[in-house]
Design a protein around this motif. Structure first.
Motif, PDB file in Angstrom:
ATOM      1  N   ALA A 117       0.857  -1.184   0.000  1.00 48.54           N
ATOM      2  CA  ALA A 117       0.000   0.000   0.000  1.00 48.54           C
ATOM      3  C   ALA A 117       0.896   1.238   0.000  1.00 48.54           C
ATOM      4  N   PRO A 118       0.399   2.400  -0.439  1.00 49.33           N
ATOM      5  CA  PRO A 118       1.242   3.605  -0.453  1.00 49.33           C
ATOM      6  C   PRO A 118       1.845   3.902   0.916  1.00 49.33           C
ATOM      7  N   GLY A 119       3.176   4.033   0.955  1.00 53.67           N
ATOM      8  CA  GLY A 119       3.870   4.354   2.194  1.00 53.67           C
ATOM      9  C   GLY A 119       4.142   3.184   3.107  1.00 53.67           C
ATOM     10  N   GLU A 120       3.674   2.000   2.768  1.00 57.50           N
ATOM     11  CA  GLU A 120       3.875   0.819   3.620  1.00 57.50           C
ATOM     12  C   GLU A 120       5.245   0.216   3.394  1.00 57.50           C
ATOM     13  N   ASP A 121       5.883  -0.250   4.478  1.00 60.49           N
ATOM     14  CA  ASP A 121       7.210  -0.838   4.385  1.00 60.49           C
ATOM     15  C   ASP A 121       7.118  -2.282   3.900  1.00 60.49           C
ATOM     16  N   ALA A 122       8.064  -2.668   3.040  1.00 57.66           N
ATOM     17  CA  ALA A 122       8.086  -4.045   2.523  1.00 57.66           C
ATOM     18  C   ALA A 122       8.899  -4.927   3.459  1.00 57.66           C
ATOM     19  N   GLY A 123       8.376  -5.173   4.642  1.00 62.52           N
ATOM     20  CA  GLY A 123       9.084  -5.994   5.615  1.00 62.52           C
ATOM     21  C   GLY A 123       8.982  -7.466   5.292  1.00 62.52           C
ATOM     22  N   ILE A 124       9.656  -8.288   6.101  1.00 66.17           N
ATOM     23  CA  ILE A 124       9.682  -9.733   5.840  1.00 66.17           C
ATOM     24  C   ILE A 124       8.308 -10.364   6.048  1.00 66.17           C
ATOM     25  N   THR A 125       7.462  -9.718   6.866  1.00 70.18           N
ATOM     26  CA  THR A 125       6.132 -10.272   7.107  1.00 70.18           C
ATOM     27  C   THR A 125       5.295 -10.301   5.829  1.00 70.18           C
ATOM     28  N   SER A 126       5.632  -9.436   4.871  1.00 74.24           N
ATOM     29  CA  SER A 126       4.879  -9.416   3.621  1.00 74.24           C
ATOM     30  C   SER A 126       5.144 -10.661   2.786  1.00 74.24           C
ATOM     31  N   ARG A 127       6.194 -11.401   3.108  1.00 70.47           N
ATOM     32  CA  ARG A 127       6.528 -12.615   2.349  1.00 70.47           C
ATOM     33  C   ARG A 127       5.970 -13.875   2.989  1.00 70.47           C
ATOM     34  N   LEU A 128       5.332 -13.736   4.141  1.00 72.78           N
ATOM     35  CA  LEU A 128       4.774 -14.904   4.820  1.00 72.78           C
ATOM     36  C   LEU A 128       3.329 -15.107   4.399  1.00 72.78           C
ATOM     37  N   GLU A 129       3.035 -16.308   3.901  1.00 74.34           N
ATOM     38  CA  GLU A 129       1.668 -16.632   3.545  1.00 74.34           C
ATOM     39  C   GLU A 129       0.880 -16.962   4.811  1.00 74.34           C
ATOM     40  N   ARG A 130      -0.430 -17.027   4.656  1.00 75.04           N
ATOM     41  CA  ARG A 130      -1.299 -17.290   5.802  1.00 75.04           C
ATOM     42  C   ARG A 130      -0.964 -18.637   6.436  1.00 75.04           C
ATOM     43  N   GLY A 131      -0.781 -18.644   7.761  1.00 73.02           N
ATOM     44  CA  GLY A 131      -0.477 -19.866   8.490  1.00 73.02           C
ATOM     45  C   GLY A 131       0.994 -20.199   8.572  1.00 73.02           C
ATOM     46  N   MET A 132       1.851 -19.419   7.930  1.00 74.61           N
ATOM     47  CA  MET A 132       3.286 -19.698   7.924  1.00 74.61           C
ATOM     48  C   MET A 132       4.005 -18.804   8.934  1.00 74.61           C
ATOM     49  N   ARG A 133       5.196 -19.259   9.352  1.00 67.24           N
ATOM     50  CA  ARG A 133       6.008 -18.527  10.322  1.00 67.24           C
ATOM     51  C   ARG A 133       7.444 -18.423   9.803  1.00 67.24           C
ATOM     52  N   ALA A 134       8.148 -17.403  10.248  1.00 75.49           N
ATOM     53  CA  ALA A 134       9.557 -17.231   9.879  1.00 75.49           C
ATOM     54  C   ALA A 134      10.436 -17.873  10.946  1.00 75.49           C
ATOM     55  N   PHE A 135      11.440 -18.637  10.507  1.00 73.86           N
ATOM     56  CA  PHE A 135      12.361 -19.296  11.438  1.00 73.86           C
ATOM     57  C   PHE A 135      13.780 -19.145  10.910  1.00 73.86           C
ATOM     58  N   ALA A 136      14.700 -18.725  11.783  1.00 77.23           N
ATOM     59  CA  ALA A 136      16.089 -18.493  11.385  1.00 77.23           C
ATOM     60  C   ALA A 136      16.939 -19.733  11.654  1.00 77.23           C
ATOM     61  N   ILE A 137      17.767 -20.095  10.675  1.00 79.24           N
ATOM     62  CA  ILE A 137      18.671 -21.239  10.790  1.00 79.24           C
ATOM     63  C   ILE A 137      20.107 -20.728  10.688  1.00 79.24           C
ATOM     64  N   LYS A 138      20.935 -21.122  11.635  1.00 83.14           N
ATOM     65  CA  LYS A 138      22.346 -20.732  11.597  1.00 83.14           C
ATOM     66  C   LYS A 138      23.078 -21.559  10.540  1.00 83.14           C
ATOM     67  N   VAL A 139      23.878 -20.899   9.726  1.00 85.84           N
ATOM     68  CA  VAL A 139      24.625 -21.592   8.675  1.00 85.84           C
ATOM     69  C   VAL A 139      26.045 -21.042   8.623  1.00 85.84           C
ATOM     70  N   ASP A 140      26.914 -21.760   7.900  1.00 82.53           N
ATOM     71  CA  ASP A 140      28.270 -21.285   7.641  1.00 82.53           C
ATOM     72  C   ASP A 140      28.613 -21.635   6.198  1.00 82.53           C
ATOM     73  N   VAL A 141      29.886 -21.530   5.824  1.00 83.86           N
ATOM     74  CA  VAL A 141      30.264 -21.742   4.429  1.00 83.86           C
ATOM     75  C   VAL A 141      29.955 -23.153   3.949  1.00 83.86           C
TER      76      VAL A 141
END
Length: 282
Positions: A117-141
């Protein structure tokens, strides 16, 4: 005189017949042209104005007036959520711009689901579909595919840890989640320039998968395997331990030979007790 009159009559009849024939041909051609014009008119597809992108737009870009243009679009093919007026895209009540949420190619119809929407921030929540959650996984090379991960990619998640007790204890690697979608790499949810060694990746999973990944991350090591862009196959169950990796078969104990049974009976001979062998009955 009569011969001249007859000749003139015959010539007149011939000329009249020719005129009728020519007129019939002209009328047929005119009718065919009318039919072709009618068929062409029926094939004309009704259109409506729709706004499309004038250039390729990527995640995080701000949508300006020069980034869109109006085109005539077939009414039956207009996608849901398309913008049909410039006022819908740039409301006159605000000067705030929209932000691109998903990549849009040049000349692709601008859709409401692909912009904020006008002026709305494109945060990571905009990429989550209904019922989904964001989870961070630690990684290396090594566990993060050498920095070739990008938001939007899909990965298989493998867990490596110790299982069993005593002599049965040992490390095992097991596929715990297949085809998980990445929505961010480190702090970026947009395009990543070049190969970057990430420290964390964020995936979109359901609550049950969150619990499984949290348990797996706290009890062992997680590794990611990148899935091809056009690969729609689902990885089957995978579990590998040291014995299966090296092809070592489990040792089977040699069977113990059963001792021959000897049955006896005690009997007394005078003051002496002696054992006499007898056939075993059971």
């Amino acid at each position: 005189m009569r011969m001249v009159f007859g000749l003139v009559l015959l010539v007149g009849i011939a000329l009249a017949g020719g005129a009728v024939y020519l007129a019939k041909g002209q009328i047929g051609q005119y009718q065919a042209a009318l039919n072709r014009a009618e068929m062409a008119r029926q094939k004309i597809v009704p259109t409506e104005t729709v706004y499309v992108a004038t250039r390729a737009l990527k995640y995080g870009d701000r949508l300006a007036a020069e980034d869109v243009r109006a085109v005539d679009f077939p009414v039956t093919a207009i996608p849901e959520g398309a913008f049909k007026t410039e006022e819908e895209i740039f409301p006159p009540t605000t000067e705030e711009l929209r932000v691109i949420l998903r990549p849009i190619e040049k000349d692709e119809a601008l859709l409401a689901v692909k912009v904020t929407a006008p002026g709305e921030d494109a945060g990571i929540t905009s990429r989550l579909e209904r019922g989904m959650r964001a989870f961070a996984i630690k990684v290396d090379v090594s566990s993060g595919v050498s920095g070739f991960l990008r938001p939007g990619d899909r990965v298989d998640v493998y867990w490596t840890g110790r299982t069993g007790r005593g002599n049965e204890a040992g490390e095992v690697t097991k596929l715990i989640e297949a085809g998980v979608k990445l929505i961010a790499v480190d702090q970026s949810a947009g395009e990543v320039d070049g190969a970057t060694i990430a420290r964390t990746v964020t995936v979109a999973v359901n609550p049950n998968q969150v619990g499984a990944l949290a348990q797996a991350q706290s009890t062992g090591r997680l590794s990611l395997s990148l899935v091809g862009a056009g690969d729609d196959t689902i990885a089957s169950a995978v579990q590998v331990n040291q014995r299966s990796l090296l092809g070592i078969e489990a040792e089977v104990a040699a069977p113990v030979a059963e001792k021959e049974r000897v049955c006896t009976i005690r009997t007394r001979k005078g003051a002496e007790v002696v054992e006499l062998p007898i056939p075993c009955t059971n």
